[in-house]
Design an enzyme around this catalytic site. Structure first.
Site, PDB file in Angstrom:
ATOM      1  N   PRO A 195       0.808  -1.227   0.000  1.00 38.95           N
ATOM      2  CG  PRO A 195       0.071  -0.906   2.208  1.00 38.95           C
ATOM      3  CD  PRO A 195       0.821  -1.871   1.330  1.00 38.95           C
ATOM      4  CB  CYS A 196       3.158   2.720  -2.483  1.00 36.57           C
ATOM      5  SG  CYS A 196       2.172   2.520  -3.979  1.00 36.57           S
TER       6      CYS A 196
END
Length: 237
Positions: A195-196
């Site tokens: 989940p950048c």
């Protein structure tokens, strides 16, 4: 969970989500790529396959079989898609999305709503619960050791939780690595499983984002999760 395997037979599919049509590629053991929506379906597929070609050294047209029907997918891939759809549905009211996603899937020939499969497999009965997706296996063949460390830290961030590039660099032992952290996240081939979008620039600025429509997509994804800063404050008050 991550693995680093030599290239093997791979397949891919497109699937509908609340933020648009995403792409997913996998081999026998793990996910090899996830692609957030581009402006056009063909662009989503092509960007994902170009990234795979770069990492695995295979021609996309010959290395990947497309799966347009959910009934043809391996069970664990159905569960992975359902989990990502559940995450991207977010905590906001989603009845409008529930209807539109199926319509979009029928019109464009992409996989529709598999969230019931994910909920059943996870034994979770509350549809508003957001998964962290850390149980999904990733094939990190072609990913550098430093990028793997960044991705491992990022995967530990819960939905709605955020940190900064500097926070990640500090956790990896060197504040001077903040720029390198940003570059690693910009090259992330597994969003939103990695989940950048939960990693921001200093001063609560969104920073760069290579997926979808850039920072707009990043902020939209955070909004759907409740977008907490430091675990308590909404980014969208």
């Amino acid at each position: 969970m991550t693995v680093a395997l030599a290239p093997m037979s791979q397949a891919h599919a497109l699937f509908a989500t609340r933020i648009g049509v995403c792409g997913l590629a996998w081999n026998q053991a793990a996910l090899v790529a996830v692609q957030l929506p581009e402006l056009e379906l063909t662009q989503t597929r092509e960007r994902m396959l170009r990234g795979l070609e770069k990492r695995h050294g295979q021609q996309p047209s010959h290395a990947h079989a497309a799966y347009p029907m959910a009934a043809e997918l391996p069970d664990w891939v159905c569960e992975a898609i359902g989990g990502m759809q559940q995450l991207l549905a977010g905590v906001l009211p989603s009845s409008d999305w529930d209807i539109s996603v199926q319509a979009e899937a029928r019109v464009q020939g992409v996989i529709g709503d598999l969230r019931p499969i994910w909920l059943k497999r996870q034994a979770q009965k509350l549809p508003q619960m957001l998964p962290d997706l850390r149980n999904l296996p990733l094939d990190e063949f072609g990913v550098s050791d430093f990028h793997r460390r960044v991705y491992a830290f990022t995967r530990a961030l819960a939905p709605g939780q955020t940190c900064t590039y500097g926070d990640v660099a500090r956790a990896l032992g060197d504040m001077g690595l903040a720029r390198a952290v940003g570059q690693a996240l910009g090259a992330n081939p597994f969003a939103p499983v990695v989940p950048c979008h939960r990693v921001l620039a200093a001063g609560r600025q969104p920073g760069g984002f290579s997926g979808g429509q850039g920072a707009i997509t990043k902020l939209r994804m955070l909004e759907l999760e409740g977008g907490a800063w430091g675990g308590t404050r909404s980014l969208f008050e």
